[in-house]
Design an enzyme around this catalytic site. Structure first.
Site, PDB file in Angstrom:
ATOM      1  N   GLY A  22       0.662  -1.217  -0.121  1.00 15.89           N
ATOM      2  CA  GLY A  22       0.032   0.039  -0.084  1.00 15.89           C
ATOM      3  C   GLY A  22       0.686   1.307  -0.049  1.00 15.89           C
ATOM      4  CG  ASN A  23      -0.335   4.671  -1.733  1.00 10.63           C
ATOM      5  OD1 ASN A  23      -1.076   5.599  -1.199  1.00 10.63           O
ATOM      6  ND2 ASN A  23      -0.495   3.892  -2.810  1.00 10.63           N
TER       7      ASN A  23
END
Ligand code: CTP
Length: 400
Positions: free
Chosen positions: A205-206
């Site tokens: 993810g980020n």
């Protein structure tokens, strides 16, 4: 025609606000008025009540017959908040978020665009404290019609005079026309971060919070656009607004599918989402166990570059991308504009304090084909969103 809440505060110019209200009504707008206790010294509630056929909102503790809190109702009802005249006191309160009467509470609660017309003694206007408050409010996205030079009520000349009512109504109208550029336009906005699964438990993810994209969707909806908001992972509340349709996605491919479909009928696309550039070639069906492997090697393959695909087939549609960079902002942003065939790139240096992931403020540079890059000052994400939506509206109007 717009619903305009006029906020009258304590300045001798308050009597001219009567003409402003009349002008706005003549132009077809629906107007309601709130005023401070100090303003009552200049114009009484009966005047506003007779003009607008609605009781003036002047009491923080009042409750309407329907059980509504009038200042909150006014804040939610309006498309536009016009503070006229704005005293030094109300500017100070707005700049610091004070809400100790009906006017300041409504101004803090409203999601409408805020337009302010200051009027005061020239020394009060020039005072560094007032100028600091004005600078802060501009950063927060408040729009100002500056006072003019001329004879003041004090009997001497200086800068502090409120512009004439006709100038004020013209300014409000030009502002509404700019805002109307998006009425009924279909805008697709993506927000938040995508997640690429590694196994049923884990993902890549980020750090995207979704704040910027969501602010853009809200700003577009408040200007009457029909918004398709496609969100990945976000850490803030997704808006509930009749003009916003929300769709949730997890992976880049899901996002691609939804954007591709929505883009067909869109006038503009704003790709504010932080999209994974890579995904696992084949996510594990079962949870990856640490004992099975010594070190773990993941094979990643590229995802679809959604912005690029949309850019290639955009035709007359306006395509806006974001560039979150840690270095060479202008070079990277300009290269992205060309590579993805976008119309605008909103570039920001995420290493700067006050910019980037999770923050409430942003400092961006707008990169386009026909102009040199324009660096916007650091502003709240809401203010950046409003300016960007105005720019998109202007570009769409030019294309007609
Ligand atoms: N984007 C996209 N699809 C992807 C990756 C990114 O549509 N698979 C969009 C983002 O939403 C953003 C813009 O492209 O609007 C910037 O993406 P970014 O990955 O930061 O830049 P790139 O130009 O792809 O270059 P790099 O990743 O090498 O920095």
């Amino acid at each position: 025609m717009a619903r305009i809440a006029v906020y009258v505060t304590g300045s001798i110019a308050a009597y001219k606000a009567v003409s402003v209200v009349r002008d706005l009504q003549r132009a077809g707008h629906e107007v309601r008025v709130a005023q401070t206790k100090a303003a009552q010294q200049f114009v009484g509630p009966a005047t506003w009540g007779s003009l607008t056929h609605h009781p003036v909102v002047d009491d923080l503790w009042a409750m309407s017959a329907e059980g509504q809190v009038p200042h909150v109702h006014l804040a939610d009802w309006s498309d536009l908040a016009l503070v006229v005249p704005a005293s030094a006191d109300v500017l100070a309160k707005m700049a610091s978020g004070l809400a100790d009467d009906a006017v300041t509470s409504a101004l803090l609660a409203t999601q409408a665009r805020r337009l302010v017309v200051p009027a005061m003694n020239s020394h009060m206007w020039a005072n560094p404290a007032t100028q600091r408050n004005v600078a802060q409010l501009k950063k927060d996205g408040v729009h100002f019609l500056e006072p003019t030079d001329g004879m003041l009520a004090e009997g001497y000349a200086g800068k502090g005079r409120m512009p004439e009512p006709a100038t004020i109504s013209k300014w409000v109208d030009s502002f509404l026309n700019k805002s109307n550029a998006l009425t009924k336009k279909r805008v697709v906005v993506t927000a938040g971060g995508t997640r690429e699964p590694l196994d049923p438990v884990r993902f890549i993810g980020n750090r995207s919070s979704g704040k910027m994209g969501i602010a853009i969707a809200k700003a577009a909806a408040l200007r009457g656009a029909d918004v398709n908001l496609i969100v990945g992972q976000v850490s803030v509340e997704v808006p509930h607004h009749p003009n916003i349709r929300v769709q949730r996605v997890e992976t880049t491919e899901e996002l691609f599918e939804k954007v591709d479909l929505a883009f067909e009928k869109a006038d503009a696309l704003v790709m504010a989402a932080a999209v994974a550039d890579f995904r696992l070639a084949k996510p594990n069906e079962q949870k990856i166990k640490k004992d099975q492997n010594g070190n773990l090697t993941l094979q990643l393959v590229k995802t679809t570059d959604i912005l690029k695909v949309m850019g290639q087939k955009k035709g007359k549609r306006l395509v806006v991308g974001f560039a979150a960079e840690t270095e060479h902002l202008l070079e990277n942003g300009t290269a992205e504009l060309a590579r993805k065939n976008a119309d605008l790139i909103v570039a920001n240096d995420i290493t700067k304090a006050g910019s980037g992931f999770g923050k409430d403020t942003n400092q961006v540079t707008i990169i386009s084909r026909d102009q040199d890059p324009v660096e916007w000052p650091q502003m709240s994400k809401r203010a950046v969103a409003e300016h960007l939506i105005d720019l998109i509206g202007q570009r769409l109007t030019e294309r007609k």
